[in-house]
Write an enzyme that holds these catalytic residues in place. Structure first.
Site, short mmCIF file in Angstrom:
data_model
loop_
_atom_site.label_atom_id
_atom_site.label_comp_id
_atom_site.label_asym_id
_atom_site.label_seq_id
_atom_site.Cartn_x
_atom_site.Cartn_y
_atom_site.Cartn_z
N CYS A 141 60.46 46.91 58.47
CA CYS A 141 60.44 46.54 59.87
C CYS A 141 59.02 46.22 60.32
O CYS A 141 58.41 46.96 61.09
CB CYS A 141 61.03 47.70 60.67
SG CYS A 141 61.79 47.13 62.17
N TYR B 197 47.87 44.75 40.71
CA TYR B 197 47.90 45.22 42.10
C TYR B 197 49.30 45.07 42.70
O TYR B 197 49.44 44.77 43.89
CB TYR B 197 46.85 44.48 42.94
CG TYR B 197 45.46 44.56 42.33
CD1 TYR B 197 44.75 45.75 42.37
CD2 TYR B 197 44.88 43.46 41.69
CE1 TYR B 197 43.49 45.84 41.78
CE2 TYR B 197 43.62 43.55 41.10
CZ TYR B 197 42.94 44.74 41.16
OH TYR B 197 41.70 44.84 40.57
N GLY C 219 36.67 40.61 38.22
CA GLY C 219 36.97 39.62 39.25
C GLY C 219 37.44 38.29 38.74
O GLY C 219 37.63 37.36 39.53
N GLU D 69 34.25 43.83 33.33
CA GLU D 69 35.35 44.75 33.60
C GLU D 69 36.46 44.10 34.42
O GLU D 69 36.68 44.47 35.58
CB GLU D 69 34.85 46.04 34.25
CG GLU D 69 33.91 45.82 35.41
CD GLU D 69 33.36 47.11 35.99
OE1 GLU D 69 33.04 48.02 35.21
OE2 GLU D 69 33.26 47.18 37.22
N PRO D 70 37.18 43.16 33.82
CA PRO D 70 38.29 42.52 34.53
C PRO D 70 39.51 43.42 34.62
O PRO D 70 39.79 44.19 33.70
CB PRO D 70 38.59 41.30 33.66
CG PRO D 70 38.18 41.72 32.28
CD PRO D 70 37.02 42.66 32.45
N TYR E 176 46.81 40.18 52.08
CA TYR E 176 45.80 39.13 51.86
C TYR E 176 46.36 37.72 52.07
O TYR E 176 45.72 36.76 51.65
CB TYR E 176 45.27 39.18 50.43
CG TYR E 176 44.91 40.54 49.90
CD1 TYR E 176 43.83 41.26 50.42
CD2 TYR E 176 45.64 41.11 48.84
CE1 TYR E 176 43.51 42.50 49.90
CE2 TYR E 176 45.30 42.34 48.32
CZ TYR E 176 44.24 43.04 48.86
OH TYR E 176 43.92 44.26 48.34
N1 LLP Z 1 35.22 46.40 38.91
C1 LLP Z 1 35.07 46.89 40.15
C2 LLP Z 1 33.93 47.73 40.45
C3 LLP Z 1 36.02 46.58 41.14
O1 LLP Z 1 35.86 47.07 42.36
C4 LLP Z 1 37.14 45.77 40.82
C5 LLP Z 1 38.16 45.46 41.83
C6 LLP Z 1 37.25 45.29 39.50
C7 LLP Z 1 36.26 45.62 38.58
C8 LLP Z 1 38.39 44.44 39.04
O2 LLP Z 1 38.56 43.27 39.77
P1 LLP Z 1 39.61 42.21 39.20
O3 LLP Z 1 39.14 41.75 37.86
O4 LLP Z 1 40.91 42.89 39.08
O5 LLP Z 1 39.65 41.12 40.20
N2 LLP Z 1 44.00 44.66 45.63
C9 LLP Z 1 43.26 43.41 45.53
C10 LLP Z 1 42.13 43.49 44.56
C11 LLP Z 1 41.12 44.58 44.87
C12 LLP Z 1 40.10 44.71 43.79
C13 LLP Z 1 39.14 45.82 44.03
N3 LLP Z 1 38.16 45.95 43.00
C14 LLP Z 1 44.25 42.28 45.19
O6 LLP Z 1 45.43 42.54 45.06
O7 LLP Z 1 43.84 41.12 45.09
#
Ligand code: LLP
Length: 422
Positions: free
Chosen positions: A353, A382, A247, A282-283, A326
């Site tokens: 469309c 993403y 995250g 876990e980024p 979003y």
């Molecule tokens: N670990 C778990 C269990 C997760 O569900 C996620 C993201 C991550 C790690 C990685 O999160 P990150 O570091 O990438 O923020 N489609 C959305 C983001 C959905 C993320 C879902 N889970 C967007 O485009 O912002």
């Protein structure tokens, strides 16, 4: 640290800055790529992916850093991430298969099962027979039972709902949502019940996606709760790791400061406290977001006295879904405009469309004309991953820079759109 080391570090920071802005990309090179491969085109710079991995590993030197593959599952990216020493966190059987196809060893692969379909569990358990070191993270008692029924007795991690969440949008705020993880009041019991049949190696929580420096207090609270839980379950199992999720946010707006990764790392360590287990993070986004751009061509410029000028482009919500889904902000640069063109406020809209197929409104952009090539920033995370074929629009092509350009995904053809029909 002596003076020499300090100089070396700041030199290193200059080589590997915490953010790569859209303005830092070589505009001529991008225009050449658009000409050679046509648009819409994803461009992923593997060098930047590696830099992001290195910065993460430097900030969390003792932690196990795992890449959340859902942000970008392209093979070249997975290989680069693995070579940089990160594990791979997978959200589905498909991602697990792709991690192994990219050469991952079982120990490097974590499968986070979210309401897993039977088919996913079948594939993962089958894979586990030949890769016994892979880890399965469960977020419900049901999933534990379903693994047991399949004869799985391997490495298990229990995902906990930390009760609090954060994120760039309510749709990506995970912690505290009933969908994810076992309620924290039940976590200890789930671990205790599982320990006889499985090798319980970890506990896990994820607060949400796109956490900024302002959300540090939520992050801290999630980690603090995980530290407490780790100490509670120590009576039942020897934990190998405590995974506090991903995250880590990136600055989508040009003026937004980058995340202070060392502050996040420090807050994490402090909040976790003493635990007899390794920290894991876990980024996903942080690894790939600023390593990717989308190139797109202006096909229509509709000036109107009554409304703002609408700039029609060949990339839409099927290419990059984030703005429609979003209301996400992505920087846009007109690669074809020299200094002679002044900025005008525009709406940039795709060919789909749907009213939501708008990349931005009221955005100052060097006055676009038909045929201009625009670059859209921070599209590495993403981006391609959420592309679709809605409106029967084939998915874009993708090129990686390594550092020479290499086509990694062909443009989808019109014929491919009906391939599954019978
Ligand atoms: N670990 C778990 C269990 C997760 O569900 C996620 C993201 C991550 C790690 C990685 O999160 P990150 O570091 O990438 O923020 N489609 C959305 C983001 C959905 C993320 C879902 N889970 C967007 O485009 O912002």
């Amino acid at each position: 640290m002596n003076a020499g080391e300090g100089a070396e570090q700041s030199e290193h920071a200059a080589e590997n800055p915490p953010v790569r802005r859209l303005s830092a990309w070589d505009g001529d090179e991008l225009r050449d790529l658009a000409a050679a491969y046509e648009t819409p085109l994803y461009v992923m710079d593997l060098g930047r992916v590696r830099e992001n991995c290195q910065r993460l590993r430097a900030a969390f030197p003792d932690a196990d850093v795992r890449y959340a593959a859902k942000a970008h599952t392209g093979r070249a990216v997975l290989e680069a991430v693995r070579e940089a020493g990160l594990g791979i966190e997978c959200a589905s059987a498909g991602e697990v298969e792709r991690a192994f196809a990219a050469g991952a060893a079982g120990k490097e692969v974590q499968y986070t099962a979210v309401n897993p379909p039977d088919r996913d569990l079948d594939v993962v358990v089958d894979r586990w027979l030949s890769e016994p070191e892979l880890t399965v993270t469960v977020g419900a008692r049901d999933t534990v039972d379903r693994l047991r029924e399949r004869g799985f007795d391997g490495r298990l991690c229990v995902r906990v709902n930390p009760g609090v969440g954060a994120g760039h949008h309510e749709k990506v705020t995970t912690g505290g949502h009933a969908k994810f993880g076992v309620p924290s009041s039940e976590a200890e019991a789930v671990v205790r019940d599982a320990r006889d049949d499985f090798d319980v190696v970890g506990i896990h929580a994820h607060a949400g996606s796109g956490i900024s420096g302002d959300d540090l207090s939520t992050h801290r609270e999630v980690v603090r709760r995980m530290g407490d839980l780790a100490r509670d379950v120590a009576a039942h199992v020897d934990l190998e790791f405590v995974d506090v999720g991903g995250g880590f946010g990136v600055p989508y707006r040009e003026e937004e400061p980058p995340l202070d990764l060392s502050a996040v790392a420090e807050a994490t360590r402090e909040a976790l406290g003493e635990v007899d287990a390794q920290l894991a993070v876990e980024p996903g986004r942080y690894v790939v977001a600023d390593a990717g751009v989308v190139l797109t061509t202006v096909n229509t410029v509709k000036a109107s006295g009554e409304y703002e000028t609408v700039v029609g482009i060949d990339a839409g919500m099927t290419t990059l879904l984030r703005p429609a889904m979003y209301d996400a902000y992505h920087a846009i640069r007109n690669l074809s405009a020299g200094d002679d063109r002044s900025a005008i406020p525009v709406t940039v809209a795709g060919p789909i469309c749907e009213t939501s197929d708008v990349l931005c409104e009221h955005r100052p952009l060097a006055a676009p004309t038909r045929g201009d090539v625009l670059a859209v920033g921070n599209a590495g995370a993403y981006g391609y991953e959420m592309a679709s074929t809605y409106n029967s629009r084939p998915r874009p092509a993708e090129v990686v820079l390594d550092p020479e350009p290499r086509l990694t995904r062909r443009r989808e053809s019109l014929a491919a759109l009906t391939e599954l029909e019978q």
